[in-house]
Design a protein around this motif. Sequence first.
Motif, mmCIF file in Angstrom:
data_model
loop_
_atom_site.group_PDB
_atom_site.id
_atom_site.type_symbol
_atom_site.label_atom_id
_atom_site.label_comp_id
_atom_site.label_asym_id
_atom_site.label_seq_id
_atom_site.Cartn_x
_atom_site.Cartn_y
_atom_site.Cartn_z
ATOM 1 N N HIS A 122 -3.625 18.175 0.212
ATOM 2 C CA HIS A 122 -3.205 19.309 -0.613
ATOM 3 C C HIS A 122 -2.167 20.111 0.146
ATOM 4 N N ASN A 131 -7.098 21.865 -7.692
ATOM 5 C CA ASN A 131 -7.611 20.501 -7.822
ATOM 6 C C ASN A 131 -9.111 20.506 -8.113
ATOM 7 N N ALA A 171 -2.262 16.195 -14.044
ATOM 8 C CA ALA A 171 -3.188 15.296 -13.331
ATOM 9 C C ALA A 171 -3.300 13.919 -13.975
#
Length: 187
Positions: A122, A131, A171
């Motif tokens: 990340h 996330n 995503a």
Amino acid sequence: MAKEVSIQQLQAENEALRNELSKLKDELIRLLGRNLDLSERLEEDVELRRRTEVAKELLDGNITRQRNADLQDDGQLMALLELRVEQEQPYKRADFNSTELAQLLGVSRERLIRLFRHKTIHRSPDAYIDNLRTLYALRLLREHSNYTIAVVAEEAGFANVRTLQRRIQDAIGMTPVEYRLMLTRDE
């Protein structure tokens, strides 16, 4: 007459191609959903094994978890972070942010940023929190088909529905509604 026949033939072929395209789209969506589910299962399995190894290492080494910057080892600090986040799930609150994540660990925000720069995929603590929320929202969409998208957004800690929609789209390449439709097609 021959011209009418060829136009009718073309229209029939066109309709057959449209039907085939529709079938292929449905199959693609089904396969994407299946692939996503398998990927999530694999990721969960790998993550569980890694966490088990870290927990065993902490116990075997009789390492005392600390809530301050004295914990210098990035691996240990990351393991502590993941254990705390998993236990407390603070990301479900819309107001939870990287400053509170640092407080949860007992480190400065700067130390937390350095940790993420060195030890995670990340880009930042905020990306990590996003996330976590996205993964939780996907789980809610799968497990609670009776929840509205607004309820999923609220439960997963998103400030609003639009943010949830953007995160899910980024995503998995589809909206929450499309994702839910894909899941119901496979049943």
